[in-house]
Design a protein around this motif. Structure first.
Motif, PDB file in Angstrom:
ATOM      1  N   THR A  98       7.441  11.861 -14.933  1.00  0.00           N
ATOM      2  CA  THR A  98       8.507  10.961 -14.502  1.00  0.00           C
ATOM      3  C   THR A  98       8.790  11.099 -13.006  1.00  0.00           C
ATOM      4  O   THR A  98       8.852  12.205 -12.479  1.00  0.00           O
ATOM      5  N   PHE A  99       8.878   9.957 -12.361  1.00  0.00           N
ATOM      6  CA  PHE A  99       9.359   9.733 -11.009  1.00  0.00           C
ATOM      7  C   PHE A  99       8.524  10.341  -9.891  1.00  0.00           C
ATOM      8  O   PHE A  99       7.797   9.629  -9.230  1.00  0.00           O
ATOM      9  N   THR A 100       8.648  11.635  -9.626  1.00  0.00           N
ATOM     10  CA  THR A 100       8.078  12.190  -8.401  1.00  0.00           C
ATOM     11  C   THR A 100       6.693  12.779  -8.637  1.00  0.00           C
ATOM     12  O   THR A 100       6.382  13.265  -9.711  1.00  0.00           O
ATOM     13  N   VAL A 101       5.887  12.734  -7.599  1.00  0.00           N
ATOM     14  CA  VAL A 101       4.524  13.226  -7.706  1.00  0.00           C
ATOM     15  C   VAL A 101       4.485  14.730  -7.475  1.00  0.00           C
ATOM     16  O   VAL A 101       5.307  15.300  -6.785  1.00  0.00           O
ATOM     17  N   ARG A 102       3.494  15.355  -8.093  1.00  0.00           N
ATOM     18  CA  ARG A 102       3.182  16.756  -7.900  1.00  0.00           C
ATOM     19  C   ARG A 102       1.683  16.883  -7.839  1.00  0.00           C
ATOM     20  O   ARG A 102       0.950  16.068  -8.386  1.00  0.00           O
ATOM     21  N   SER A 103       1.195  17.937  -7.207  1.00  0.00           N
ATOM     22  CA  SER A 103      -0.245  18.162  -7.150  1.00  0.00           C
ATOM     23  C   SER A 103      -0.705  19.215  -8.148  1.00  0.00           C
ATOM     24  O   SER A 103      -1.904  19.442  -8.282  1.00  0.00           O
ATOM     25  N   ASP A 104       0.221  19.861  -8.827  1.00  0.00           N
ATOM     26  CA  ASP A 104      -0.117  20.884  -9.820  1.00  0.00           C
ATOM     27  C   ASP A 104      -0.300  20.207 -11.171  1.00  0.00           C
ATOM     28  O   ASP A 104       0.642  19.599 -11.687  1.00  0.00           O
ATOM     29  N   PRO A 105      -1.468  20.310 -11.781  1.00  0.00           N
ATOM     30  CA  PRO A 105      -1.668  19.643 -13.074  1.00  0.00           C
ATOM     31  C   PRO A 105      -0.713  20.123 -14.157  1.00  0.00           C
ATOM     32  O   PRO A 105      -0.422  19.374 -15.099  1.00  0.00           O
ATOM     33  N   ALA A 106      -0.202  21.330 -14.028  1.00  0.00           N
ATOM     34  CA  ALA A 106       0.729  21.855 -15.031  1.00  0.00           C
ATOM     35  C   ALA A 106       2.047  21.084 -15.042  1.00  0.00           C
ATOM     36  O   ALA A 106       2.811  21.178 -16.012  1.00  0.00           O
ATOM     37  N   GLU A 107       2.312  20.325 -13.987  1.00  0.00           N
ATOM     38  CA  GLU A 107       3.562  19.546 -13.905  1.00  0.00           C
ATOM     39  C   GLU A 107       3.467  18.206 -14.649  1.00  0.00           C
ATOM     40  O   GLU A 107       4.461  17.493 -14.727  1.00  0.00           O
ATOM     41  N   TYR A 108       2.299  17.887 -15.158  1.00  0.00           N
ATOM     42  CA  TYR A 108       2.098  16.602 -15.818  1.00  0.00           C
ATOM     43  C   TYR A 108       2.021  16.795 -17.324  1.00  0.00           C
ATOM     44  O   TYR A 108       1.237  17.613 -17.809  1.00  0.00           O
ATOM     45  N   GLY A 109       2.800  15.996 -18.042  1.00  0.00           N
ATOM     46  CA  GLY A 109       2.857  16.147 -19.486  1.00  0.00           C
ATOM     47  C   GLY A 109       2.043  15.140 -20.260  1.00  0.00           C
ATOM     48  O   GLY A 109       1.881  15.266 -21.479  1.00  0.00           O
ATOM     49  N   HIS A 110       1.511  14.150 -19.559  1.00  0.00           N
ATOM     50  CA  HIS A 110       0.755  13.089 -20.233  1.00  0.00           C
ATOM     51  C   HIS A 110      -0.603  12.956 -19.564  1.00  0.00           C
ATOM     52  O   HIS A 110      -0.680  12.849 -18.336  1.00  0.00           O
ATOM     53  N   TRP A 111      -1.658  12.947 -20.383  1.00  0.00           N
ATOM     54  CA  TRP A 111      -3.014  12.916 -19.865  1.00  0.00           C
ATOM     55  C   TRP A 111      -3.853  11.892 -20.599  1.00  0.00           C
ATOM     56  O   TRP A 111      -3.721  11.723 -21.817  1.00  0.00           O
ATOM     57  N   GLY A 112      -4.755  11.245 -19.854  1.00  0.00           N
ATOM     58  CA  GLY A 112      -5.774  10.417 -20.456  1.00  0.00           C
ATOM     59  C   GLY A 112      -6.956  11.269 -20.859  1.00  0.00           C
ATOM     60  O   GLY A 112      -6.999  12.486 -20.604  1.00  0.00           O
ATOM     61  N   GLN A 113      -7.949  10.630 -21.452  1.00  0.00           N
ATOM     62  CA  GLN A 113      -9.073  11.359 -22.028  1.00  0.00           C
ATOM     63  C   GLN A 113     -10.154  11.718 -21.015  1.00  0.00           C
ATOM     64  O   GLN A 113     -11.036  12.493 -21.343  1.00  0.00           O
ATOM     65  N   GLY A 114     -10.108  11.176 -19.816  1.00  0.00           N
ATOM     66  CA  GLY A 114     -11.118  11.487 -18.813  1.00  0.00           C
ATOM     67  C   GLY A 114     -12.251  10.486 -18.799  1.00  0.00           C
ATOM     68  O   GLY A 114     -12.631   9.940 -19.843  1.00  0.00           O
ATOM     69  N   THR A 115     -12.799  10.264 -17.623  1.00  0.00           N
ATOM     70  CA  THR A 115     -13.961   9.395 -17.474  1.00  0.00           C
ATOM     71  C   THR A 115     -14.920  10.051 -16.490  1.00  0.00           C
ATOM     72  O   THR A 115     -14.514  10.566 -15.454  1.00  0.00           O
ATOM     73  N   GLN A 116     -16.194  10.075 -16.851  1.00  0.00           N
ATOM     74  CA  GLN A 116     -17.206  10.785 -16.073  1.00  0.00           C
ATOM     75  C   GLN A 116     -17.644   9.965 -14.860  1.00  0.00           C
ATOM     76  O   GLN A 116     -18.003   8.798 -15.002  1.00  0.00           O
ATOM     77  N   VAL A 117     -17.639  10.612 -13.710  1.00  0.00           N
ATOM     78  CA  VAL A 117     -18.193  10.031 -12.485  1.00  0.00           C
ATOM     79  C   VAL A 117     -19.334  10.920 -12.027  1.00  0.00           C
ATOM     80  O   VAL A 117     -19.144  12.126 -11.825  1.00  0.00           O
ATOM     81  N   THR A 118     -20.500  10.333 -11.878  1.00  0.00           N
ATOM     82  CA  THR A 118     -21.674  11.068 -11.423  1.00  0.00           C
ATOM     83  C   THR A 118     -22.239  10.378 -10.193  1.00  0.00           C
ATOM     84  O   THR A 118     -22.538   9.181 -10.235  1.00  0.00           O
ATOM     85  N   VAL A 119     -22.381  11.145  -9.114  1.00  0.00           N
ATOM     86  CA  VAL A 119     -22.900  10.604  -7.862  1.00  0.00           C
ATOM     87  C   VAL A 119     -24.237  11.270  -7.583  1.00  0.00           C
ATOM     88  O   VAL A 119     -24.314  12.496  -7.423  1.00  0.00           O
ATOM     89  N   SER A 120     -25.269  10.479  -7.509  1.00  0.00           N
ATOM     90  CA  SER A 120     -26.616  11.008  -7.262  1.00  0.00           C
ATOM     91  C   SER A 120     -26.920  10.979  -5.761  1.00  0.00           C
ATOM     92  O   SER A 120     -26.462  10.098  -5.040  1.00  0.00           O
TER      93      SER A 120
END
Length: 121
Positions: A98-120
């Protein structure tokens, strides 16, 4: 809020990708949204975030190359990634708090499933 990330894929160095993260719920505009990434054998790291008011901090490693934005009407946050290099290869996760940004992942309570990015190279 539930999050669904998409848009990852395989791209050559120097190329671009746009990630999307669609959120459920009626109060999307009250959430700060962020992108994190995790490479094999490494900790999850902050990439970029956008607050409910529109402030957009970035990790130094992506400044000038990545752009985060949000469309509150579509309940979606985007990460435009340009000038990709092999060091950007990782699973990218979107997250919400909610509201303010943080850079620590522990501060976030909601997560998506992830998407793979591969750069060759």
């Amino acid at each position: 809020v539930q999050l669904q990330a998409s848009g990852g894929g395989l791209v050559q160095a120097g190329g671009s990708l746009r990630l999307s993260c669609a959120a459920s719920g009626r109060t999307f505009s009250n959430y700060a949204m962020a992108w994190f990434r995790q490479a094999p054998g490494k900790e999850r790291e902050f990439v970029a975030a956008i607050s409910w008011s529109g402030s957009t901090p970035y990790a130094d490693s992506v400044k000038g190359r990545f752009t985060i934005s949000r469309d509150n009407a579509k309940n979606t946050v985007y990460l435009q990634m340009n000038s990709l290099n092999p060091e950007d290869t990782a699973i990218y996760y979107c997250a919400a708090r909610t509201f303010t940004v943080r850079s620590d992942p522990a501060e976030y309570g909601h997560w998506g499933q992830g998407t793979q990015v591969t750069v060759s190279s």
